[in-house]
Design an enzyme around this catalytic site. Structure first.
Site, PDB file in Angstrom:
ATOM      1  NE  ARG A  70      14.183  38.627  57.279  1.00 53.71           N
ATOM      2  CZ  ARG A  70      14.980  37.742  56.691  1.00 53.71           C
ATOM      3  NH1 ARG A  70      15.953  38.166  55.896  1.00 53.71           N
ATOM      4  NH2 ARG A  70      14.808  36.445  56.875  1.00 53.71           N
ATOM      5  CE1 TYR A  86     -32.437  42.321  62.103  1.00 48.43           C
ATOM      6  CE2 TYR A  86     -31.911  44.576  61.500  1.00 48.43           C
ATOM      7  CZ  TYR A  86     -31.770  43.503  62.358  1.00 48.43           C
ATOM      8  OH  TYR A  86     -30.965  43.618  63.460  1.00 48.43           O
TER       9      TYR A  86
HETATM   10  C1  UD1 Z   1      17.596  30.889  53.924  1.00 48.16           C
HETATM   11  C2  UD1 Z   1      18.991  30.221  53.765  1.00 48.16           C
HETATM   12  C3  UD1 Z   1      19.739  30.966  52.663  1.00 48.16           C
HETATM   13  C4  UD1 Z   1      18.949  30.940  51.375  1.00 48.16           C
HETATM   14  C5  UD1 Z   1      17.525  31.487  51.588  1.00 48.16           C
HETATM   15  C6  UD1 Z   1      16.695  31.235  50.355  1.00 48.16           C
HETATM   16  C7  UD1 Z   1      19.601  29.399  55.961  1.00 48.16           C
HETATM   17  C8  UD1 Z   1      20.426  29.621  57.173  1.00 48.16           C
HETATM   18  N1  UD1 Z   1      19.679  30.319  55.008  1.00 48.16           N
HETATM   19  O1  UD1 Z   1      17.816  32.212  54.362  1.00 48.16           O
HETATM   20  O2  UD1 Z   1      20.998  30.337  52.460  1.00 48.16           O
HETATM   21  O3  UD1 Z   1      19.614  31.732  50.388  1.00 48.16           O
HETATM   22  O4  UD1 Z   1      16.880  30.819  52.687  1.00 48.16           O
HETATM   23  O5  UD1 Z   1      15.434  31.842  50.437  1.00 48.16           O
HETATM   24  O6  UD1 Z   1      18.939  28.388  55.853  1.00 48.16           O
HETATM   25  N2  UD1 Z   1      12.512  28.488  59.481  1.00 48.16           N
HETATM   26  C9  UD1 Z   1      12.093  27.557  60.417  1.00 48.16           C
HETATM   27  N3  UD1 Z   1      12.709  27.508  61.613  1.00 48.16           N
HETATM   28  C10 UD1 Z   1      13.748  28.296  61.955  1.00 48.16           C
HETATM   29  C11 UD1 Z   1      14.184  29.242  60.993  1.00 48.16           C
HETATM   30  C12 UD1 Z   1      13.559  29.308  59.774  1.00 48.16           C
HETATM   31  O7  UD1 Z   1      11.158  26.799  60.160  1.00 48.16           O
HETATM   32  O8  UD1 Z   1      14.257  28.168  63.066  1.00 48.16           O
HETATM   33  C13 UD1 Z   1      11.838  28.548  58.178  1.00 48.16           C
HETATM   34  C14 UD1 Z   1      11.193  29.890  57.912  1.00 48.16           C
HETATM   35  O9  UD1 Z   1       9.836  29.887  58.327  1.00 48.16           O
HETATM   36  C15 UD1 Z   1      11.327  30.022  56.406  1.00 48.16           C
HETATM   37  C16 UD1 Z   1      12.536  29.171  56.054  1.00 48.16           C
HETATM   38  O10 UD1 Z   1      12.792  28.366  57.176  1.00 48.16           O
HETATM   39  O11 UD1 Z   1      10.199  29.500  55.733  1.00 48.16           O
HETATM   40  C17 UD1 Z   1      13.765  30.003  55.742  1.00 48.16           C
HETATM   41  O12 UD1 Z   1      14.075  30.837  56.857  1.00 48.16           O
HETATM   42  P1  UD1 Z   1      14.492  32.354  56.668  1.00 48.16           P
HETATM   43  O13 UD1 Z   1      14.735  32.933  58.002  1.00 48.16           O
HETATM   44  O14 UD1 Z   1      13.558  33.048  55.780  1.00 48.16           O
HETATM   45  O15 UD1 Z   1      15.913  32.147  55.944  1.00 48.16           O
HETATM   46  P2  UD1 Z   1      16.667  33.155  54.988  1.00 48.16           P
HETATM   47  O16 UD1 Z   1      17.339  34.193  55.813  1.00 48.16           O
HETATM   48  O17 UD1 Z   1      15.779  33.621  53.919  1.00 48.16           O
HETATM   49 CA    CA Z   2      13.657  33.370  53.506  1.00 54.92          CA
END
Ligand code: UD1
Ligand code: CA
Length: 457
Positions: free
Chosen positions: A16, A387
Protein backbone atom coordinates in the site's frame (compact mmCIF):
# COMPACT_ATOMS: atom_id res chain seq x y z
CA UNK A 1 10.34 -10.89 36.62
CA UNK A 2 10.11 -13.50 33.88
CA UNK A 3 12.70 -13.58 31.12
CA UNK A 4 11.62 -11.31 28.31
CA UNK A 5 11.95 -11.76 24.56
CA UNK A 6 10.79 -9.63 21.66
CA UNK A 7 9.82 -10.32 18.06
CA UNK A 8 9.58 -7.52 15.51
CA UNK A 9 7.57 -8.19 12.37
CA UNK A 10 9.30 -6.61 9.42
CA UNK A 11 8.97 -8.96 6.46
CA UNK A 12 6.09 -7.36 4.59
CA UNK A 13 6.58 -5.50 1.33
CA UNK A 14 4.19 -2.73 2.16
CA UNK A 15 2.21 -2.90 -1.07
CA UNK A 16 0.00 0.00 0.00
CA UNK A 17 3.02 2.32 0.19
CA UNK A 18 3.46 1.95 -3.60
CA UNK A 19 7.19 2.34 -3.13
CA UNK A 20 10.53 0.91 -4.18
CA UNK A 21 11.58 1.23 -0.56
CA UNK A 22 10.43 -1.54 1.79
CA UNK A 23 7.78 -0.28 4.16
CA UNK A 24 9.54 -0.61 7.49
CA UNK A 25 12.53 1.32 6.08
CA UNK A 26 10.51 4.41 5.27
CA UNK A 27 11.85 7.15 7.51
CA UNK A 28 9.83 9.02 10.09
CA UNK A 29 11.66 12.20 11.14
CA UNK A 30 14.70 10.86 9.32
CA UNK A 31 14.85 7.45 11.01
CA UNK A 32 13.50 4.21 9.49
CA UNK A 33 10.24 3.11 11.12
CA UNK A 34 11.64 -0.23 12.25
CA UNK A 35 14.67 1.52 13.75
CA UNK A 36 12.34 3.61 15.92
CA UNK A 37 10.72 0.38 17.13
CA UNK A 38 14.05 -1.30 17.87
CA UNK A 39 15.40 1.79 19.67
CA UNK A 40 12.38 1.81 21.97
CA UNK A 41 12.52 -1.95 22.62
CA UNK A 42 16.23 -1.68 23.36
CA UNK A 43 15.39 0.51 26.35
CA UNK A 44 13.62 -2.45 27.99
CA UNK A 45 15.35 -5.37 29.63
CA UNK A 46 15.01 -7.94 26.86
CA UNK A 47 17.05 -11.12 26.65
CA UNK A 48 16.76 -11.61 22.91
CA UNK A 49 15.28 -9.46 20.15
CA UNK A 50 14.40 -11.27 16.92
CA UNK A 51 13.46 -9.39 13.76
CA UNK A 52 11.49 -11.26 11.11
CA UNK A 53 12.73 -10.17 7.69
CA UNK A 54 11.52 -10.96 4.20
CA UNK A 55 11.19 -8.21 1.63
CA UNK A 56 14.35 -6.14 1.79
CA UNK A 57 15.90 -8.53 4.33
CA UNK A 58 19.45 -7.39 3.58
CA UNK A 59 18.55 -3.71 3.78
CA UNK A 60 16.70 -4.23 7.06
CA UNK A 61 19.68 -6.12 8.48
CA UNK A 62 22.17 -3.50 7.45
CA UNK A 63 19.95 -0.78 8.93
CA UNK A 64 19.49 -2.46 12.31
CA UNK A 65 22.90 -4.13 12.51
CA UNK A 66 23.76 -6.01 15.67
CA UNK A 67 20.85 -4.64 17.69
CA UNK A 68 18.75 -7.73 16.98
CA UNK A 69 18.93 -11.28 15.68
CA UNK A 70 17.24 -12.12 12.40
CA UNK A 71 15.05 -14.82 10.94
CA UNK A 72 13.99 -14.94 7.32
CA UNK A 73 10.35 -15.37 6.40
CA UNK A 74 10.82 -16.41 2.78
CA UNK A 75 7.16 -16.12 1.86
CA UNK A 76 4.86 -13.62 3.54
CA UNK A 77 1.94 -15.77 4.56
CA UNK A 78 0.71 -13.55 7.37
CA UNK A 79 1.67 -12.21 10.79
CA UNK A 80 1.10 -15.57 12.52
CA UNK A 81 3.31 -17.30 9.98
CA UNK A 82 5.91 -14.57 10.53
CA UNK A 83 6.08 -15.20 14.29
CA UNK A 84 6.28 -18.94 13.62
CA UNK A 85 9.63 -18.34 11.88
CA UNK A 86 11.17 -17.51 15.26
CA UNK A 87 10.31 -21.01 16.48
CA UNK A 88 13.86 -22.34 16.34
CA UNK A 89 15.26 -19.41 18.25
CA UNK A 90 12.55 -19.08 20.88
CA UNK A 91 10.08 -21.96 21.18
CA UNK A 92 12.08 -23.87 23.82
CA UNK A 93 12.33 -20.82 26.10
CA UNK A 94 10.07 -19.97 28.96
CA UNK A 95 9.18 -16.41 29.64
CA UNK A 96 7.24 -13.53 28.11
CA UNK A 97 7.47 -12.64 24.42
CA UNK A 98 6.58 -9.19 23.18
CA UNK A 99 5.48 -9.00 19.54
CA UNK A 100 5.55 -5.61 17.82
CA UNK A 101 4.95 -4.65 14.20
CA UNK A 102 7.78 -2.87 12.44
CA UNK A 103 5.29 -0.39 11.01
CA UNK A 104 4.21 1.20 14.31
CA UNK A 105 7.03 3.74 14.69
CA UNK A 106 5.39 5.78 17.44
CA UNK A 107 5.19 3.05 20.07
CA UNK A 108 7.01 4.08 23.25
CA UNK A 109 9.17 2.05 25.61
CA UNK A 110 7.03 3.15 28.61
CA UNK A 111 3.91 1.74 27.00
CA UNK A 112 5.55 -1.60 26.23
CA UNK A 113 6.87 -1.72 29.79
CA UNK A 114 3.34 -1.06 31.10
CA UNK A 115 2.05 -3.84 28.85
CA UNK A 116 4.66 -6.28 30.23
CA UNK A 117 3.77 -5.31 33.80
CA UNK A 118 0.04 -5.68 33.22
CA UNK A 119 0.57 -9.05 31.52
CA UNK A 120 2.80 -10.41 34.27
CA UNK A 121 0.63 -9.11 37.12
CA UNK A 122 -2.46 -10.72 35.59
CA UNK A 123 -0.59 -13.94 34.90
CA UNK A 124 -2.19 -13.91 31.46
CA UNK A 125 -1.31 -16.15 28.52
CA UNK A 126 -1.70 -13.21 26.18
CA UNK A 127 -2.25 -9.51 26.68
CA UNK A 128 -3.04 -7.44 23.64
CA UNK A 129 -2.32 -3.73 23.57
CA UNK A 130 -5.48 -1.99 22.42
CA UNK A 131 -6.54 1.60 21.82
CA UNK A 132 -9.70 3.53 20.98
CA UNK A 133 -9.54 4.88 17.42
CA UNK A 134 -11.75 7.69 16.11
CA UNK A 135 -11.58 5.94 12.76
CA UNK A 136 -10.83 2.23 13.23
CA UNK A 137 -10.96 1.46 9.50
CA UNK A 138 -8.31 -1.08 8.50
CA UNK A 139 -7.45 -2.21 12.02
CA UNK A 140 -8.35 -5.50 13.68
CA UNK A 141 -11.25 -5.01 16.13
CA UNK A 142 -11.30 -6.23 19.73
CA UNK A 143 -14.45 -8.29 20.23
CA UNK A 144 -15.46 -8.50 23.89
CA UNK A 145 -18.13 -10.55 25.60
CA UNK A 146 -21.00 -8.87 27.47
CA UNK A 147 -18.96 -9.10 30.65
CA UNK A 148 -16.12 -7.24 28.92
CA UNK A 149 -13.70 -10.14 28.47
CA UNK A 150 -11.74 -10.30 25.22
CA UNK A 151 -13.21 -13.00 22.98
CA UNK A 152 -11.24 -12.60 19.79
CA UNK A 153 -9.78 -10.16 17.30
CA UNK A 154 -11.46 -9.82 13.96
CA UNK A 155 -9.65 -8.27 11.02
CA UNK A 156 -11.35 -5.37 9.26
CA UNK A 157 -11.70 -7.39 6.05
CA UNK A 158 -13.34 -10.29 7.90
CA UNK A 159 -15.60 -8.22 10.13
CA UNK A 160 -19.37 -8.01 10.11
CA UNK A 161 -21.11 -4.64 9.83
CA UNK A 162 -21.73 -4.79 13.55
CA UNK A 163 -18.07 -5.53 14.33
CA UNK A 164 -17.02 -2.63 12.10
CA UNK A 165 -18.69 -0.32 14.62
CA UNK A 166 -16.22 -1.35 17.33
CA UNK A 167 -13.71 1.43 18.01
CA UNK A 168 -11.35 -0.56 20.17
CA UNK A 169 -8.55 -1.73 17.88
CA UNK A 170 -5.66 -4.17 17.96
CA UNK A 171 -2.49 -2.08 17.94
CA UNK A 172 -0.47 -5.07 16.73
CA UNK A 173 1.55 -5.17 19.96
CA UNK A 174 1.15 -8.12 22.33
CA UNK A 175 2.73 -9.94 25.23
CA UNK A 176 2.53 -13.73 25.16
CA UNK A 177 3.50 -16.53 27.42
CA UNK A 178 6.18 -17.84 25.11
CA UNK A 179 5.23 -21.54 25.30
CA UNK A 180 1.52 -20.82 24.89
CA UNK A 181 2.28 -18.66 21.84
CA UNK A 182 4.20 -21.28 19.89
CA UNK A 183 1.71 -24.03 20.87
CA UNK A 184 -1.25 -21.96 19.71
CA UNK A 185 0.43 -20.92 16.44
CA UNK A 186 0.25 -24.58 15.36
CA UNK A 187 -3.53 -24.24 15.34
CA UNK A 188 -3.77 -21.03 13.28
CA UNK A 189 -5.28 -21.54 9.82
CA UNK A 190 -5.53 -19.28 6.78
CA UNK A 191 -9.25 -19.56 6.29
CA UNK A 192 -10.08 -15.87 6.10
CA UNK A 193 -10.63 -13.02 3.65
CA UNK A 194 -6.91 -12.57 2.98
CA UNK A 195 -5.88 -16.25 2.99
CA UNK A 196 -3.22 -15.44 5.61
CA UNK A 197 -2.13 -16.96 8.89
CA UNK A 198 -3.19 -14.21 11.30
CA UNK A 199 -1.33 -13.76 14.58
CA UNK A 200 -4.44 -12.23 16.23
CA UNK A 201 -6.19 -15.61 15.81
CA UNK A 202 -3.97 -16.88 18.62
CA UNK A 203 -6.13 -14.90 21.06
CA UNK A 204 -9.29 -16.89 20.31
CA UNK A 205 -7.33 -20.15 20.27
CA UNK A 206 -5.91 -19.46 23.74
CA UNK A 207 -9.31 -18.40 25.02
CA UNK A 208 -10.82 -21.65 23.75
CA UNK A 209 -8.02 -23.54 25.50
CA UNK A 210 -9.27 -21.94 28.73
CA UNK A 211 -6.19 -19.77 29.07
CA UNK A 212 -6.30 -16.26 30.39
CA UNK A 213 -6.65 -13.63 27.68
CA UNK A 214 -6.21 -10.03 28.68
CA UNK A 215 -6.14 -6.59 27.09
CA UNK A 216 -4.32 -3.46 28.11
CA UNK A 217 -5.79 -0.31 26.67
CA UNK A 218 -3.41 2.59 26.15
CA UNK A 219 -4.98 6.05 26.42
CA UNK A 220 -2.95 7.41 23.52
CA UNK A 221 -4.10 6.09 20.15
CA UNK A 222 -1.53 8.16 18.27
CA UNK A 223 1.28 6.08 19.72
CA UNK A 224 -0.06 2.95 18.12
CA UNK A 225 -0.65 4.29 14.63
CA UNK A 226 0.16 1.60 12.04
CA UNK A 227 1.67 2.97 8.85
CA UNK A 228 0.28 1.18 5.81
CA UNK A 229 0.26 4.01 3.28
CA UNK A 230 1.72 7.47 2.70
CA UNK A 231 -1.22 9.20 4.33
CA UNK A 232 -0.49 7.39 7.59
CA UNK A 233 3.23 8.02 7.06
CA UNK A 234 2.60 11.77 6.97
CA UNK A 235 0.44 11.43 10.08
CA UNK A 236 3.23 9.56 11.88
CA UNK A 237 5.74 12.20 10.79
CA UNK A 238 3.52 14.93 12.20
CA UNK A 239 3.12 13.22 15.57
CA UNK A 240 6.80 12.30 15.84
CA UNK A 241 7.80 15.86 14.93
CA UNK A 242 5.67 17.30 17.73
CA UNK A 243 7.16 14.77 20.13
CA UNK A 244 10.76 15.58 19.13
CA UNK A 245 10.23 19.35 19.13
CA UNK A 246 8.58 19.28 22.57
CA UNK A 247 11.48 17.25 23.91
CA UNK A 248 13.98 19.75 22.49
CA UNK A 249 12.08 22.65 24.05
CA UNK A 250 11.92 20.88 27.41
CA UNK A 251 15.69 20.44 27.17
CA UNK A 252 16.14 24.20 26.87
CA UNK A 253 16.15 24.79 23.13
CA UNK A 254 14.08 27.71 21.81
CA UNK A 255 12.05 26.93 18.71
CA UNK A 256 10.61 30.17 17.38
CA UNK A 257 8.02 28.30 15.33
CA UNK A 258 7.91 24.57 16.20
CA UNK A 259 5.41 23.84 13.44
CA UNK A 260 7.95 24.92 10.85
CA UNK A 261 11.03 23.39 12.42
CA UNK A 262 12.13 19.91 11.38
CA UNK A 263 14.50 18.12 13.71
CA UNK A 264 15.58 14.53 13.13
CA UNK A 265 15.16 11.88 15.79
CA UNK A 266 18.91 11.62 16.46
CA UNK A 267 19.75 15.33 16.53
CA UNK A 268 21.16 16.71 19.80
CA UNK A 269 20.97 20.40 20.63
CA UNK A 270 22.37 22.29 23.62
CA UNK A 271 20.43 24.67 25.82
CA UNK A 272 19.79 28.30 24.89
CA UNK A 273 20.24 27.55 21.23
CA UNK A 274 17.57 29.25 19.14
CA UNK A 275 16.20 27.59 16.03
CA UNK A 276 14.41 29.86 13.56
CA UNK A 277 11.65 28.72 11.19
CA UNK A 278 12.35 26.70 8.10
CA UNK A 279 15.29 24.87 9.59
CA UNK A 280 15.77 21.20 8.73
CA UNK A 281 18.27 19.44 11.01
CA UNK A 282 18.88 15.81 10.17
CA UNK A 283 21.09 12.78 10.59
CA UNK A 284 23.69 12.52 13.34
CA UNK A 285 23.83 16.24 13.95
CA UNK A 286 24.90 17.76 17.24
CA UNK A 287 24.61 21.46 17.95
CA UNK A 288 26.05 23.07 21.08
CA UNK A 289 24.64 25.75 23.36
CA UNK A 290 23.86 29.38 22.55
CA UNK A 291 23.79 28.86 18.79
CA UNK A 292 21.42 30.55 16.36
CA UNK A 293 20.31 28.35 13.52
CA UNK A 294 18.16 29.50 10.61
CA UNK A 295 15.91 30.75 9.37
CA UNK A 296 15.83 28.41 6.39
CA UNK A 297 18.90 26.33 7.01
CA UNK A 298 19.58 22.68 6.21
CA UNK A 299 22.08 20.91 8.42
CA UNK A 300 22.83 17.22 8.02
CA UNK A 301 25.38 15.11 9.92
CA UNK A 302 27.27 18.09 11.33
CA UNK A 303 28.95 18.56 14.69
CA UNK A 304 28.66 22.17 15.70
CA UNK A 305 30.15 23.88 18.78
CA UNK A 306 28.71 26.64 20.96
CA UNK A 307 27.56 30.17 20.10
CA UNK A 308 27.74 29.56 16.37
CA UNK A 309 25.37 31.36 14.00
CA UNK A 310 24.18 29.75 10.76
CA UNK A 311 21.67 31.75 8.72
CA UNK A 312 20.00 30.77 5.44
CA UNK A 313 22.63 28.14 4.70
CA UNK A 314 23.28 24.48 3.94
CA UNK A 315 25.89 22.38 5.79
CA UNK A 316 26.48 18.63 5.37
CA UNK A 317 28.82 16.08 6.95
CA UNK A 318 31.17 18.64 8.45
CA UNK A 319 32.70 19.79 11.72
CA UNK A 320 31.96 23.38 12.67
CA UNK A 321 33.47 24.96 15.78
CA UNK A 322 32.31 27.54 18.30
CA UNK A 323 31.65 31.24 17.65
CA UNK A 324 31.56 30.55 13.93
CA UNK A 325 29.46 32.77 11.70
CA UNK A 326 28.03 31.20 8.56
CA UNK A 327 25.81 32.73 5.89
CA UNK A 328 23.57 34.04 4.71
CA UNK A 329 23.53 31.76 1.69
CA UNK A 330 26.65 29.73 2.35
CA UNK A 331 27.16 26.07 1.43
CA UNK A 332 29.37 23.88 3.57
CA UNK A 333 29.88 20.64 1.66
CA UNK A 334 31.05 17.33 3.14
CA UNK A 335 34.35 16.75 4.93
CA UNK A 336 34.93 20.34 5.87
CA UNK A 337 36.43 21.27 9.23
CA UNK A 338 35.76 24.79 10.32
CA UNK A 339 37.51 25.82 13.51
CA UNK A 340 36.41 28.39 16.08
CA UNK A 341 35.70 32.04 15.25
CA UNK A 342 35.71 31.49 11.50
CA UNK A 343 33.50 33.58 9.25
CA UNK A 344 32.02 32.06 6.09
CA UNK A 345 29.92 34.78 4.49
CA UNK A 346 27.45 35.30 1.67
CA UNK A 347 27.59 32.97 -1.31
CA UNK A 348 30.68 31.12 -0.16
CA UNK A 349 31.00 27.43 -0.98
CA UNK A 350 33.37 25.27 1.05
CA UNK A 351 34.18 21.66 0.12
CA UNK A 352 36.56 19.27 1.87
CA UNK A 353 38.46 22.17 3.35
CA UNK A 354 39.88 23.00 6.73
CA UNK A 355 39.64 26.54 8.03
CA UNK A 356 41.88 27.50 10.97
CA UNK A 357 40.71 29.60 13.88
CA UNK A 358 39.78 33.18 13.10
CA UNK A 359 39.97 32.85 9.31
CA UNK A 360 37.48 34.55 7.00
CA UNK A 361 35.99 34.04 3.58
CA UNK A 362 33.37 36.72 3.73
CA UNK A 363 31.99 36.96 0.21
CA UNK A 364 31.52 35.04 -3.03
CA UNK A 365 34.23 32.37 -2.86
CA UNK A 366 34.77 28.72 -3.69
CA UNK A 367 37.26 26.99 -1.40
CA UNK A 368 37.57 23.27 -2.13
CA UNK A 369 40.29 20.72 -1.32
CA UNK A 370 42.12 23.27 0.78
CA UNK A 371 43.96 23.66 4.04
CA UNK A 372 43.54 27.18 5.31
CA UNK A 373 45.55 28.17 8.39
CA UNK A 374 44.65 30.57 11.18
CA UNK A 375 43.73 34.25 10.74
CA UNK A 376 43.67 34.02 6.98
CA UNK A 377 41.64 36.55 5.04
CA UNK A 378 40.27 35.36 1.74
CA UNK A 379 39.10 38.35 -0.27
CA UNK A 380 35.82 38.60 -2.09
CA UNK A 381 35.51 36.39 -5.16
CA UNK A 382 38.68 34.38 -4.58
CA UNK A 383 38.68 30.72 -5.49
CA UNK A 384 40.75 27.61 -5.32
CA UNK A 385 41.17 26.10 -8.77
CA UNK A 386 41.20 22.53 -7.55
CA UNK A 387 40.28 20.57 -10.66
CA UNK A 388 42.13 20.18 -13.95
CA UNK A 389 39.30 18.30 -15.60
CA UNK A 390 40.63 14.97 -14.40
CA UNK A 391 42.20 15.19 -10.94
CA UNK A 392 41.68 17.30 -7.86
CA UNK A 393 44.59 19.00 -6.07
CA UNK A 394 45.23 20.61 -2.73
CA UNK A 395 45.64 24.30 -2.02
CA UNK A 396 47.55 25.21 1.16
CA UNK A 397 47.16 28.64 2.64
CA UNK A 398 49.27 29.12 5.76
CA UNK A 399 48.56 31.19 8.87
CA UNK A 400 48.02 34.92 8.51
CA UNK A 401 47.86 34.97 4.70
CA UNK A 402 45.97 37.74 2.92
CA UNK A 403 44.40 36.73 -0.39
CA UNK A 404 43.35 39.80 -2.37
CA UNK A 405 39.95 39.91 -4.03
CA UNK A 406 39.21 37.89 -7.11
CA UNK A 407 42.33 35.73 -6.98
CA UNK A 408 42.65 32.24 -8.44
CA UNK A 409 44.84 29.79 -6.59
CA UNK A 410 45.64 27.07 -9.11
CA UNK A 411 46.28 23.85 -7.20
CA UNK A 412 48.50 22.19 -6.26
CA UNK A 413 49.84 25.37 -4.76
CA UNK A 414 50.97 26.76 -1.43
CA UNK A 415 50.86 30.29 -0.09
CA UNK A 416 53.38 30.58 2.76
CA UNK A 417 52.83 32.05 6.18
CA UNK A 418 51.95 35.73 6.30
CA UNK A 419 52.19 36.20 2.52
CA UNK A 420 50.07 38.57 0.45
CA UNK A 421 48.45 37.80 -2.85
CA UNK A 422 47.57 40.88 -4.84
CA UNK A 423 43.97 41.25 -5.93
CA UNK A 424 43.15 39.73 -9.29
CA UNK A 425 46.15 37.36 -9.29
CA UNK A 426 46.16 33.93 -10.82
CA UNK A 427 48.65 32.08 -8.65
CA UNK A 428 50.21 29.03 -10.29
CA UNK A 429 53.44 28.80 -8.30
CA UNK A 430 54.05 28.56 -4.57
CA UNK A 431 54.32 31.87 -2.76
CA UNK A 432 57.04 32.07 -0.09
CA UNK A 433 56.09 33.19 3.43
CA UNK A 434 55.97 36.97 4.02
CA UNK A 435 56.15 37.63 0.21
CA UNK A 436 53.81 39.64 -1.98
CA UNK A 437 52.71 37.74 -5.08
CA UNK A 438 51.46 39.71 -8.07
CA UNK A 439 50.27 37.54 -10.91
CA UNK A 440 48.36 39.68 -13.33
CA UNK A 441 49.08 41.80 -16.39
CA UNK A 442 50.59 45.19 -15.60
CA UNK A 443 48.17 48.04 -16.25
CA UNK A 444 48.81 50.25 -19.25
CA UNK A 445 47.01 53.59 -19.58
CA UNK A 446 46.84 54.95 -23.14
CA UNK A 447 46.58 58.72 -22.76
CA UNK A 448 44.03 60.53 -24.95
CA UNK A 449 42.95 57.26 -26.48
CA UNK A 450 39.32 58.32 -26.83
CA UNK A 451 40.27 61.27 -29.05
CA UNK A 452 41.84 58.87 -31.53
CA UNK A 453 38.72 56.80 -31.98
CA UNK A 454 37.03 57.11 -35.39
CA UNK A 455 33.57 57.77 -34.09
CA UNK A 456 34.67 60.96 -32.37
CA UNK A 457 35.77 62.56 -35.65
C1 UD1 B 1 -2.15 -5.89 11.61
C2 UD1 B 1 -3.10 -6.78 12.46
C3 UD1 B 1 -4.29 -5.91 12.87
C4 UD1 B 1 -3.82 -4.70 13.63
C5 UD1 B 1 -2.78 -3.90 12.82
C6 UD1 B 1 -2.17 -2.84 13.69
C7 UD1 B 1 -2.87 -9.03 11.60
C8 UD1 B 1 -3.47 -10.10 10.77
N1 UD1 B 1 -3.52 -7.88 11.66
O1 UD1 B 1 -2.85 -5.53 10.44
O2 UD1 B 1 -5.15 -6.69 13.69
O3 UD1 B 1 -4.94 -3.85 13.91
O4 UD1 B 1 -1.72 -4.77 12.38
O5 UD1 B 1 -1.32 -1.99 12.97
O6 UD1 B 1 -1.86 -9.25 12.24
N2 UD1 B 1 4.40 -8.88 8.34
C9 UD1 B 1 5.35 -9.88 8.23
N3 UD1 B 1 5.05 -11.01 7.55
C10 UD1 B 1 3.85 -11.24 6.98
C11 UD1 B 1 2.87 -10.22 7.10
C12 UD1 B 1 3.17 -9.07 7.78
O7 UD1 B 1 6.46 -9.73 8.75
O8 UD1 B 1 3.67 -12.30 6.39
C13 UD1 B 1 4.72 -7.66 9.07
C14 UD1 B 1 4.64 -6.41 8.21
O9 UD1 B 1 5.91 -6.11 7.65
C15 UD1 B 1 4.19 -5.36 9.20
C16 UD1 B 1 3.44 -6.14 10.28
O10 UD1 B 1 3.78 -7.49 10.09
O11 UD1 B 1 5.29 -4.70 9.81
C17 UD1 B 1 1.94 -5.98 10.17
O12 UD1 B 1 1.50 -6.40 8.88
P1 UD1 B 1 0.42 -5.58 8.06
O13 UD1 B 1 0.20 -6.27 6.78
O14 UD1 B 1 0.77 -4.16 8.02
O15 UD1 B 1 -0.86 -5.82 8.99
P2 UD1 B 1 -2.15 -4.91 9.12
O16 UD1 B 1 -3.05 -5.17 7.97
O17 UD1 B 1 -1.77 -3.51 9.38
CA1 CA C 1 0.12 -2.45 9.41
Amino acid sequence: MLTRYAIILAAGKGTRMKSKLYKVLHPVCGKPMVQHVVDQISQLKIEKIVTITGHGAEEVKSTLGQQTEYVLQAEQLGTGHAVMQAKELLSNKSGTTLVVCGDTPLIKAETMEALFTHHEEKGASVTVLTAEADDPTGYGRIVRSESGLVEKIVEHKDSTDEEKLINEINTGTYCFDNQALFDALNHVTNENAQGEYYLPDVIEILKNQGKMVSAYKTPDFSETLGVNDRVALAEAEKIMKIRINEQQMRNGVTLIDPENTYIGADVEIGSDTVIYPGSVLTGKTTIGSDCEIGPNSEIKNCQIGDATVIRHSVAHDSQIGSHVNIGPFAHIRPLSTIHDKVKIGNFVEIKKAEFGEGSKASHLSYIGDAEVGKDVNIGCGSITVNYDGKNKYLTKIEDGVFIGCNSNLVAPVKVGKGAYVAAGSTITEDVPGEALALARARQINKENYVDKLDFNK
